[in-house]
Design a protein around this motif. Structure first.
Motif, PDB file in Angstrom:
ATOM      1  N   ALA A 172      42.893  46.389  44.133  1.00 49.58           N
ATOM      2  CA  ALA A 172      41.955  45.193  43.803  1.00 49.58           C
ATOM      3  C   ALA A 172      42.124  43.979  42.952  1.00 49.58           C
ATOM      4  CB  ALA A 172      40.635  45.498  43.742  1.00 49.58           C
ATOM      5  N   GLN A 173      42.994  44.454  41.932  1.00 46.51           N
ATOM      6  CA  GLN A 173      42.871  43.424  40.812  1.00 46.51           C
ATOM      7  C   GLN A 173      44.332  42.709  41.281  1.00 46.51           C
ATOM      8  OE1 GLN A 173      41.463  42.698  38.040  1.00 46.51           O
ATOM      9  NE2 GLN A 173      42.734  41.042  38.203  1.00 46.51           N
ATOM     10  N   ASP A 174      45.345  43.198  41.982  1.00 45.06           N
ATOM     11  CA  ASP A 174      46.309  42.346  42.592  1.00 45.06           C
ATOM     12  C   ASP A 174      45.849  41.245  43.480  1.00 45.06           C
ATOM     13  OD1 ASP A 174      48.367  44.009  41.309  1.00 45.06           O
ATOM     14  OD2 ASP A 174      49.002  45.327  42.915  1.00 45.06           O
ATOM     15  N   ILE A 175      44.874  41.741  44.276  1.00 44.42           N
ATOM     16  CA  ILE A 175      44.463  40.596  45.270  1.00 44.42           C
ATOM     17  C   ILE A 175      43.610  39.624  44.502  1.00 44.42           C
ATOM     18  CG2 ILE A 175      42.883  40.195  47.110  1.00 44.42           C
ATOM     19  CD1 ILE A 175      43.427  42.904  48.154  1.00 44.42           C
ATOM     20  N   ARG A 176      42.913  39.932  43.325  1.00 44.12           N
ATOM     21  CA  ARG A 176      42.130  38.926  42.590  1.00 44.12           C
ATOM     22  C   ARG A 176      42.994  37.916  41.913  1.00 44.12           C
ATOM     23  NH1 ARG A 176      38.797  43.694  41.475  1.00 44.12           N
ATOM     24  NH2 ARG A 176      36.887  43.525  42.760  1.00 44.12           N
ATOM     25  N   ASP A 177      44.305  38.553  41.524  1.00 44.82           N
ATOM     26  CA  ASP A 177      45.076  38.008  40.664  1.00 44.82           C
ATOM     27  C   ASP A 177      45.585  36.617  41.706  1.00 44.82           C
ATOM     28  OD1 ASP A 177      45.020  39.110  38.540  1.00 44.82           O
ATOM     29  OD2 ASP A 177      46.588  40.378  38.670  1.00 44.82           O
ATOM     30  N   ALA A 178      45.818  36.993  43.055  1.00 44.31           N
ATOM     31  CA  ALA A 178      46.504  36.154  44.029  1.00 44.31           C
ATOM     32  C   ALA A 178      45.057  35.168  44.549  1.00 44.31           C
ATOM     33  CB  ALA A 178      46.973  36.578  44.976  1.00 44.31           C
ATOM     34  N   ALA A 179      43.980  35.659  44.251  1.00 42.24           N
ATOM     35  CA  ALA A 179      42.768  34.896  45.066  1.00 42.24           C
ATOM     36  C   ALA A 179      41.647  34.612  44.008  1.00 42.24           C
ATOM     37  CB  ALA A 179      42.031  35.838  46.096  1.00 42.24           C
ATOM     38  N   PRO A 180      41.948  33.616  43.148  1.00 41.26           N
ATOM     39  CA  PRO A 180      40.910  33.460  41.867  1.00 41.26           C
ATOM     40  C   PRO A 180      39.448  33.327  42.480  1.00 41.26           C
ATOM     41  CG  PRO A 180      43.014  32.089  41.689  1.00 41.26           C
ATOM     42  CD  PRO A 180      43.162  32.822  43.077  1.00 41.26           C
ATOM     43  N   ASP A 181      38.559  33.693  41.811  1.00 38.35           N
ATOM     44  CA  ASP A 181      37.020  33.501  42.419  1.00 38.35           C
ATOM     45  C   ASP A 181      36.769  33.790  43.741  1.00 38.35           C
ATOM     46  OD1 ASP A 181      36.680  32.309  39.741  1.00 38.35           O
ATOM     47  OD2 ASP A 181      37.581  30.478  40.497  1.00 38.35           O
ATOM     48  N   VAL A 182      37.436  34.619  44.235  1.00 40.15           N
ATOM     49  CA  VAL A 182      37.124  34.994  45.532  1.00 40.15           C
ATOM     50  C   VAL A 182      36.687  36.697  45.598  1.00 40.15           C
ATOM     51  CG1 VAL A 182      38.289  35.706  47.913  1.00 40.15           C
ATOM     52  CG2 VAL A 182      38.895  33.726  46.789  1.00 40.15           C
ATOM     53  N   PRO A 183      35.391  37.118  46.234  1.00 36.32           N
ATOM     54  CA  PRO A 183      34.968  38.136  46.095  1.00 36.32           C
ATOM     55  C   PRO A 183      35.906  39.275  46.934  1.00 36.32           C
ATOM     56  CG  PRO A 183      33.454  36.885  47.121  1.00 36.32           C
ATOM     57  CD  PRO A 183      34.680  36.049  47.313  1.00 36.32           C
ATOM     58  N   VAL A 184      36.172  40.508  46.375  1.00 34.99           N
ATOM     59  CA  VAL A 184      37.054  41.496  46.991  1.00 34.99           C
ATOM     60  C   VAL A 184      36.566  42.599  47.185  1.00 34.99           C
ATOM     61  CG1 VAL A 184      39.193  42.625  46.641  1.00 34.99           C
ATOM     62  CG2 VAL A 184      39.283  40.331  45.860  1.00 34.99           C
ATOM     63  N   LEU A 185      36.305  43.025  48.147  1.00 30.72           N
ATOM     64  CA  LEU A 185      35.312  44.290  48.419  1.00 30.72           C
ATOM     65  C   LEU A 185      36.345  45.532  49.001  1.00 30.72           C
ATOM     66  CD1 LEU A 185      32.435  42.886  49.914  1.00 30.72           C
ATOM     67  CD2 LEU A 185      32.731  43.064  47.619  1.00 30.72           C
ATOM     68  N   ALA A 186      36.065  46.541  48.746  1.00 28.61           N
ATOM     69  CA  ALA A 186      36.731  47.950  49.116  1.00 28.61           C
ATOM     70  C   ALA A 186      35.591  48.710  50.062  1.00 28.61           C
ATOM     71  CB  ALA A 186      37.249  48.868  48.091  1.00 28.61           C
ATOM     72  N   VAL A 187      36.040  48.736  51.204  1.00 23.81           N
ATOM     73  CA  VAL A 187      34.975  49.286  52.371  1.00 23.81           C
ATOM     74  C   VAL A 187      35.644  50.482  53.094  1.00 23.81           C
ATOM     75  CG1 VAL A 187      33.676  47.023  52.523  1.00 23.81           C
ATOM     76  CG2 VAL A 187      35.646  47.824  54.316  1.00 23.81           C
TER      77      VAL A 187
END
Length: 356
Positions: A172-187
């Motif tokens: 999730a952090q890898d995605i957040r680093d590539a996507a600033p200010d974007v909600p990242v949810l695990a489902v």
């Protein structure tokens, strides 16, 4: 939204005061408002008003009256239209103004765009945790989502396959680093994890569900809708890729509010004139570039380059810089092709007028 708009039969499909104002000039012509929920083989299915105007019904309609030579203006799921229900067959007479449109390039070798969904508020990017994470693909979706004016949301599907919570947090952090200010949810559609939070986020607008085949989009759509509306097939064990279960785009009503447009799996995600989206996506690099010695710094070998310095200091990853270079170059190329095509169209129209 006014109380009158909220009680409208099409309210659950997204009807609001703005759409009512757009449709108003066409009401006196005996046309009915409607929203396109499916396009298939030259026909479209539109949800519109019943004869007494008190309820909604779906009918097949011919989009030929509003057909355009430009594929960017083909009738698409999510479009609001004015329908002639009394015609034989029923026909779409007017395509109402679009607020947003998610567009991708159809091919890296051509300058044609494909509209996947219109009038959307959220671009939900489904990323399967059953396969290796491809951050550049995520970045492409994000750039296109921001470009069209939608709010991107990244959903990591099949989270039940990740048994270590720490591993899930790292992904999730890898995605957040590539996507600033974007909600990242695990489902997980199997365990129900994260689904309530996702449904709550999507309850106040129209969302488009995007991703590769095998990302679990159809399963996710079924769970969110609460019915088995979309066919589901297992991904291949060899590479985790799907088999294009969804072959058309459908607009579905969510029980907790909002609508969802499911789309077929996308093998390629070509950029389409996404300069603004890339600026938002790479806001960290754009911010660093302001401190470079040269205003036209290419961030490759120039002295006193703030971007290269950030890479050396570990503040910025080399992967992210390379992705920035690649996607920016690709977008510049497609933008030039679009401009050239538009110039050709103007020239053709001018010659056609002279011949007339």
């Amino acid at each position: 939204m006014t109380e009158l708009a909220a009680s409208h039969p099409l309210a659950e499909y997204g009807w609001n005061d703005g759409i009512e104002a757009d449709f108003a000039p066409h009401a006196s012509k005996g046309l009915l408002p409607g929203r396109v929920i499916r396009v298939d083989r030259g026909r479209c299915e539109v949800v519109t008003l019943a004869a007494d105007g008190s309820s909604a019904l779906a009918l097949d309609a011919d989009p030929a009256p509003v057909a355009s030579r430009d594929p960017m203006w083909a009738v698409c799921p999510g479009d609001w239209v004015a329908v002639d229900a009394d015609a034989e067959p029923a026909a779409v007479r007017v395509l109402l103004p679009r607020r947003t449109a998610f567009v991708r390039s159809t091919s890296s070798k051509r300058s044609e765009g494909q509209v996947l969904a219109t009038n959307i508020d959220y671009a939900v990017i489904a990323i399967s945790l059953a396969v290796e994470l491809e951050l550049e693909r995520v970045e492409r979706f994000l750039a296109l989502g921001w470009e069209c004016g939608a709010q991107p949301v990244v959903v990591m599907t099949k989270s039940d396959l990740i048994h270590e919570p720490e591993t899930l947090r790292f992904l999730a952090q890898d995605i957040r680093d590539a996507a600033p200010d974007v909600p990242v949810l695990a489902v997980s559609a199997q365990t129900g994890a994260g689904l309530a939070e996702l449904a709550a986020r999507l309850s106040d607008g129209t969302s488009v569900l995007l991703g590769q085949s095998g990302a679990g989009k159809s399963t996710l759509a079924n769970v969110l809708v609460g019915q088995e509306l979309q066919e589901v097939r297992a991904a291949r064990d060899s590479d985790g890729k799907g088999r294009h279960t969804t072959t058309r785009r459908d607009l579905l009503v969510l029980p907790g509010g909002g609508t969802l447009i499911d789309t077929p799996g996308l093998r390629g995600v070509g950029l389409w004139d996404a300069a603004h989206g890339l600026t938002l996506l790479f806001s960290d690099i754009e911010g660093l570039a302001g401190a470079c010695r040269f205003q036209d710094c290419s961030h490759t070998a120039e002295p006193r380059c703030a971007v290269l310095a950030a890479v050396e200091d570990g503040e910025l990853s080399q992967r992210r810089l390379e992705s920035y270079r690649k996607l920016t170059k690709e977008n510049e190329w497609i933008a030039e092709r679009i401009d050239a095509r538009q110039r050709d169209e103007v020239r053709k129209n001018w010659k056609r007028g002279n011949r007339s």
